[in-house]
Design a protein around this motif. Structure first.
Motif, PDB file in Angstrom:
ATOM      1  N   ASP A 589       0.856  -1.188   0.000  1.00  0.00           N
ATOM      2  CA  ASP A 589       0.000   0.000   0.000  1.00  0.00           C
ATOM      3  C   ASP A 589       0.892   1.238   0.000  1.00  0.00           C
ATOM      4  OD1 ASP A 589      -1.899   1.914   0.204  1.00  0.00           O
ATOM      5  OD2 ASP A 589      -2.489   1.410   2.275  1.00  0.00           O
ATOM      6  N   VAL A 590       0.846   2.006  -1.077  1.00  0.00           N
ATOM      7  CA  VAL A 590       1.648   3.226  -1.185  1.00  0.00           C
ATOM      8  C   VAL A 590       0.750   4.450  -1.248  1.00  0.00           C
ATOM      9  CG1 VAL A 590       3.641   2.122  -2.256  1.00  0.00           C
ATOM     10  CG2 VAL A 590       1.717   2.886  -3.688  1.00  0.00           C
ATOM     11  N   GLY A 591      -0.504   4.260  -0.913  1.00  0.00           N
ATOM     12  CA  GLY A 591      -1.451   5.365  -1.012  1.00  0.00           C
ATOM     13  C   GLY A 591      -1.052   6.557  -0.180  1.00  0.00           C
ATOM     14  N   PHE A 592      -0.580   6.291   1.052  1.00  0.00           N
ATOM     15  CA  PHE A 592      -0.192   7.400   1.915  1.00  0.00           C
ATOM     16  C   PHE A 592       0.927   8.234   1.273  1.00  0.00           C
ATOM     17  CE2 PHE A 592       2.683   9.021   5.222  1.00  0.00           C
ATOM     18  CZ  PHE A 592       1.819   9.873   5.889  1.00  0.00           C
ATOM     19  N   PHE A 593       1.893   7.541   0.669  1.00  0.00           N
ATOM     20  CA  PHE A 593       3.022   8.235   0.049  1.00  0.00           C
ATOM     21  C   PHE A 593       2.552   9.056  -1.143  1.00  0.00           C
ATOM     22  CE2 PHE A 593       6.736   8.782  -2.558  1.00  0.00           C
ATOM     23  CZ  PHE A 593       7.761   8.989  -1.648  1.00  0.00           C
ATOM     24  N   ILE A 594       1.636   8.472  -1.943  1.00  0.00           N
ATOM     25  CA  ILE A 594       1.142   9.176  -3.127  1.00  0.00           C
ATOM     26  C   ILE A 594       0.389  10.429  -2.708  1.00  0.00           C
ATOM     27  CG2 ILE A 594      -0.440   9.019  -5.079  1.00  0.00           C
ATOM     28  CD1 ILE A 594       0.270   6.042  -5.268  1.00  0.00           C
ATOM     29  N   HIS A 595      -0.469  10.292  -1.658  1.00  0.00           N
ATOM     30  CA  HIS A 595      -1.212  11.467  -1.190  1.00  0.00           C
ATOM     31  C   HIS A 595      -0.263  12.586  -0.769  1.00  0.00           C
ATOM     32  CE1 HIS A 595      -5.370  10.216  -1.411  1.00  0.00           C
ATOM     33  NE2 HIS A 595      -5.065   9.020  -0.919  1.00  0.00           N
ATOM     34  N   ARG A 596       0.797  12.227  -0.058  1.00  0.00           N
ATOM     35  CA  ARG A 596       1.751  13.254   0.379  1.00  0.00           C
ATOM     36  C   ARG A 596       2.445  13.900  -0.821  1.00  0.00           C
ATOM     37  NH1 ARG A 596       5.749  11.895   5.126  1.00  0.00           N
ATOM     38  NH2 ARG A 596       6.091  14.113   4.691  1.00  0.00           N
ATOM     39  N   LEU A 597       2.781  13.063  -1.790  1.00  0.00           N
ATOM     40  CA  LEU A 597       3.470  13.581  -2.986  1.00  0.00           C
ATOM     41  C   LEU A 597       2.587  14.583  -3.708  1.00  0.00           C
ATOM     42  CD1 LEU A 597       5.354  11.430  -5.650  1.00  0.00           C
ATOM     43  CD2 LEU A 597       3.703  13.147  -6.338  1.00  0.00           C
ATOM     44  N   VAL A 598       1.323  14.159  -3.956  1.00  0.00           N
ATOM     45  CA  VAL A 598       0.403  15.023  -4.713  1.00  0.00           C
ATOM     46  C   VAL A 598       0.115  16.299  -3.931  1.00  0.00           C
ATOM     47  CG1 VAL A 598      -1.931  15.188  -5.667  1.00  0.00           C
ATOM     48  CG2 VAL A 598      -0.592  13.086  -5.976  1.00  0.00           C
ATOM     49  N   ASN A 599      -0.097  16.156  -2.622  1.00  0.00           N
ATOM     50  CA  ASN A 599      -0.386  17.343  -1.813  1.00  0.00           C
ATOM     51  C   ASN A 599       0.781  18.333  -1.838  1.00  0.00           C
ATOM     52  OD1 ASN A 599      -2.941  16.487  -1.097  1.00  0.00           O
ATOM     53  ND2 ASN A 599      -2.248  15.456   0.781  1.00  0.00           N
ATOM     54  N   ARG A 600       2.017  17.807  -1.787  1.00  0.00           N
ATOM     55  CA  ARG A 600       3.184  18.708  -1.807  1.00  0.00           C
ATOM     56  C   ARG A 600       3.261  19.437  -3.143  1.00  0.00           C
ATOM     57  NH1 ARG A 600       7.707  19.883   0.907  1.00  0.00           N
ATOM     58  NH2 ARG A 600       9.628  20.392  -0.239  1.00  0.00           N
ATOM     59  N   VAL A 601       3.044  18.678  -4.215  1.00  0.00           N
ATOM     60  CA  VAL A 601       3.122  19.284  -5.555  1.00  0.00           C
ATOM     61  C   VAL A 601       2.028  20.330  -5.715  1.00  0.00           C
ATOM     62  CG1 VAL A 601       2.873  18.828  -8.013  1.00  0.00           C
ATOM     63  CG2 VAL A 601       4.248  17.284  -6.593  1.00  0.00           C
ATOM     64  N   LEU A 602       0.798  19.980  -5.254  1.00  0.00           N
ATOM     65  CA  LEU A 602      -0.316  20.933  -5.381  1.00  0.00           C
ATOM     66  C   LEU A 602      -0.076  22.179  -4.531  1.00  0.00           C
ATOM     67  CD1 LEU A 602      -3.365  18.477  -5.359  1.00  0.00           C
ATOM     68  CD2 LEU A 602      -2.509  19.840  -7.287  1.00  0.00           C
ATOM     69  N   SER A 603       0.550  21.972  -3.374  1.00  0.00           N
ATOM     70  CA  SER A 603       0.841  23.116  -2.501  1.00  0.00           C
ATOM     71  C   SER A 603       1.736  24.127  -3.211  1.00  0.00           C
ATOM     72  CB  SER A 603       1.509  22.633  -1.213  1.00  0.00           C
ATOM     73  OG  SER A 603       1.955  23.725  -0.439  1.00  0.00           O
ATOM     74  N   PHE A 604       2.770  23.644  -3.887  1.00  0.00           N
ATOM     75  CA  PHE A 604       3.671  24.563  -4.598  1.00  0.00           C
ATOM     76  C   PHE A 604       3.003  25.138  -5.843  1.00  0.00           C
ATOM     77  CE2 PHE A 604       7.028  22.530  -2.078  1.00  0.00           C
ATOM     78  CZ  PHE A 604       7.735  23.660  -1.671  1.00  0.00           C
ATOM     79  N   HIS A 605       2.131  24.337  -6.427  1.00  0.00           N
ATOM     80  CA  HIS A 605       1.406  24.840  -7.600  1.00  0.00           C
ATOM     81  C   HIS A 605       0.517  26.015  -7.203  1.00  0.00           C
ATOM     82  CE1 HIS A 605      -1.824  24.840 -10.681  1.00  0.00           C
ATOM     83  NE2 HIS A 605      -0.775  24.629 -11.504  1.00  0.00           N
ATOM     84  N   LYS A 606      -0.132  25.864  -6.048  1.00  0.00           N
ATOM     85  CA  LYS A 606      -1.010  26.938  -5.552  1.00  0.00           C
ATOM     86  C   LYS A 606      -0.207  28.204  -5.271  1.00  0.00           C
ATOM     87  CE  LYS A 606      -4.358  27.909  -1.883  1.00  0.00           C
ATOM     88  NZ  LYS A 606      -5.046  27.361  -0.674  1.00  0.00           N
ATOM     89  N   ARG A 607       0.932  28.048  -4.634  1.00  0.00           N
ATOM     90  CA  ARG A 607       1.763  29.216  -4.335  1.00  0.00           C
ATOM     91  C   ARG A 607       2.214  29.921  -5.619  1.00  0.00           C
ATOM     92  NH1 ARG A 607       5.918  26.568   0.090  1.00  0.00           N
ATOM     93  NH2 ARG A 607       4.331  25.561   1.399  1.00  0.00           N
TER      94      ARG A 607
END
Length: 642
Positions: A589-607
């Motif tokens: 199960d790598v779901g937790f890692f994927i969620h963190r990855l996407v959230n980090r990328v989206l966070s910088f995208h928003k900024r």
């Protein structure tokens, strides 16, 4: 008309023994002597008919004019008699051989008188004017006078007389043109003053060995700082003389020793003889110098080498020089010869003239632990200029090896010059404390950089690891080095580490090497390319750590306004699908890692979106992020989120 001719010569002339042509010649002699008022001249005028007769100045006439031995019984009268010849000589009326040899006897006997204070300079000038005319005359008188002068010059048993003749020959430009020789058929041949078979035949009994022996004896003789016989003879040097030396190398060695004595005792240069060349362009004396064991005098001679000397002969000379420097545990390094001439041999040079042996010699005398500490600075200064400061040759110089130009390479330095790679590491490790201020370190860095990927073959895995650590330590020891030193060496260290650090996944070491860009801006591109190769490596399988690193460095890239982690855009725009495929293949199960990855990328995208209007850089970053999200989410299977 001179008193001697008026009183002692003209009254004794015998006309009855002469042919008409000879009588006419005698009449011309009397006219030149301004003796037209004498009874002899009037007798000729009154009793001779010269219609259709050509004057013939024969030996019989010459003897009546010039052969009067009794005139030499008194030195003063003898000198006056000889000087009285001048009007005749200037008109081309020369003495016969018998009269000339009598003159030579007189000159030889009175050499000491000529050197005394009672012999006036005016009279001396006139006497040597007579000798000069005779030497240069196309007559049988030329050879005896020339032989006399040369014999006196070479007779060092009477140094004072030899020196007297030498100085007057120089003063009156004697022995610099040609000399005449009467042949068996009574003809006169003219030869240039050249040390060839004619010269040796006429003046040294046709014996080359006799001539060379006397020549070598004369070389060191003379007054300090003044011209000597060598200056008379220099124009005589010839390819024939060179050929004799080439055919007799042992005699060439005696010439070398004579030249050294000349340089030491007379303090006079002897370049012309040392650089004597054969018709084929060979330098026999320099060849002899190259083939012998050197002493301090040989260093002095080699320092005067001709720039046209063939490189093969220079090669041997340089190697002999290095052998001389290291003989007796380096005792010659403290000699005056090294200080005055040896340093010049190296400093006034370029690397492509020097033999490869200079490099191990440099390490031998300049390494901190070799026992030559007093000379380290000297040789580091010399070889830094030769091997490091001249960048026209690139990383490593072109030098000489076995008579040929040779491009020095890193592998060659490691394999051949250092003899074994363990020596290189030993040298390098012991040089660490000196940092990059030590030119030996700088040279080794060039060698390692030039070796490139060959380092992986030259060193074992353990040695490669050791070398990486040594290079990193050296790089970080450059903080106090000059900007020039850092600019030249930090990029080379980074390149070398790039060749050595090939193990994938060792990001601790990768980051250490990547950080070298902070030491010097010239290393920035090299370091960034190195990091990109490791972080974005299509040939290495992805891991969670490497993926996490990409997006950790997204922050560095963002906050530095794209100045740091410059390879991040490539990861965003080319690795999206690859990352998705990696997660699709995971059984855990790598779901937790994927969620963190996407959230980090989206966070910088928003900024980035919020700042696009104020700075176009953020628009570029957001665009790259969007590429990644599109590629990644487009290929990611739904189950990977669970």
């Amino acid at each position: 008309m001179s008193t001697i001719f008026k009183t002692h010569i003209i009254p004794k002339l015998k006309l009855d023994a002469l042919e008409a042509s000879e009588t006419k010649a005698l009449q011309q002699v009397l006219e030149v002597l301004e003796a037209t008022g004498t009874d002899v001249y009037k007798n000729i005028q009154n009793n001779s008919d010269f219609s259709g007769i050509t004057a013939n100045f024969t030996t019989q006439v010459a003897l009546q004019i010039y052969f009067h031995p009794q005139r030499y019984a008194n030195t003063t009268e003898g000198i006056a008699f000889v000087i009285a010849w001048l009007p005749l000589l200037k008109e081309g009326i020369y003495p016969d051989e018998k009269s000339t040899r009598k003159l030579v006897e007189f000159l030889t006997f009175n050499l000491a008188y000529f050197q005394s204070e009672v012999f006036s300079k005016t009279t001396e000038q006139q006497l040597f004017q007579v000798l000069k005319i005779l030497v240069e005359s196309p007559s049988e008188a030329a050879l005896p006078i020339t032989q006399f002068l040369i014999q006196r010059i070479f007779d060092i048993r009477d140094v004072l007389s030899s020196e007297y003749v030498i100085q007057n020959c120089l003063k009156h430009d004697l022995l610099s043109g040609t000399y005449a020789v009467k042949q068996d058929d009574e003809t006169i041949d003219t030869f240039s003053f050249t040390k060839d078979s004619n010269f040796v035949n006429c003046f040294f009994e046709d014996n080359w060995e006799l001539f060379i022996h006397k020549f070598h004896q004369l070389l060191p003789v003379g007054r300090v700082y003044e011209k000597t016989a060598y200056d008379i003879m220099t124009p005589w040097f010839s390819s024939d003389l060179a050929a004799f030396y080439e055919a007799n190398p042992n005699i060439a060695l005696t010439a070398i020793e004579a030249l050294k004595e000349r340089l030491i005792w007379a303090d006079a240069q002897s370049d012309a003889l040392l650089h004597l060349t054969t018709a084929e362009g060979n330098y026999p004396l320099m060849q002899a110098l190259a083939n012998k064991k050197w002493d301090a005098g040989d260093v002095l001679l080699f320092n005067t080498r001709d720039t046209s000397l063939p490189k093969q002969q220079q090669d041997a000379g340089y190697i002999n020089f290095l052998d001389w420097l290291t003989a007796d545990s380096g005792a010659n390094l403290n000699s005056e010869a090294f200080k005055d001439y040896g340093i010049k041999i190296l400093s006034e040079n370029t690397a492509n003239n020097l033999p490869l042996e200079c490099i191990p010699f440099w390490f031998q005398v300049a390494h901190p632990e070799t026992g030559f500490k007093n000379h380290t600075e000297t040789f580091n200064t010399l070889f830094s200029k030769l091997f490091l400061e001249d960048d026209s040759f690139g990383l490593l110089p072109t030098m000489r090896l076995k008579g040929e130009d040779f491009q020095v390479t890193g592998p060659f330095v490691i394999r051949t010059i250092a003899q074994s790679h363990s020596n290189v590491l030993l040298w390098f490790e012991r040089l660490q404390n000196d940092g990059l201020k030590n030119p030996l370190n700088q040279f080794l860095i060039r060698a390692f950089s030039d070796a490139g990927e060959a380092l992986l073959e030259l060193f074992t895995a353990e040695e490669q690891e050791n070398l990486q650590r040594l290079l990193l330590n050296l790089a970080y020891a450059t903080r106090d080095s000059s900007a020039i030193v850092k600019a030249k060496n930090i990029p080379l260290i980074a390149e070398t580490l790039g060749f050595l650090c090939v193990e994938s996944g060792n990001f601790t070491r990768v980051n250490e090497i990547w950080a070298l860009k902070d030491l010097d801006t010239n290393a920035t591109d090299v370091c960034n390319q190195f990091a990109r190769k490791h972080y974005i490596n299509e040939n290495s399988p992805l891991t969670l750590n490497s993926i996490q690193a990409w997006f950790n460095y997204l922050g560095d890239y963002y906050y530095s306004l794209t100045k740091e982690a410059v390879w991040v855009p490539e990861a965003l725009t080319t690795q999206g699908e690859r990352v998705a495929q990696y997660f699709n293949l995971q059984n855990e199960d790598v779901g937790f890692f994927i969620h963190r990855l996407v959230n980090r990328v989206l966070s910088f995208h928003k900024r980035c979106k919020s700042k696009e209007a104020t700075n176009p850089i953020f628009k570029t970053i957001s665009a790259d992020i969007e590429v990644f999200l599109t590629d990644f989410l487009g290929k990611l299977k739904t189950k990977s989120f669970t």
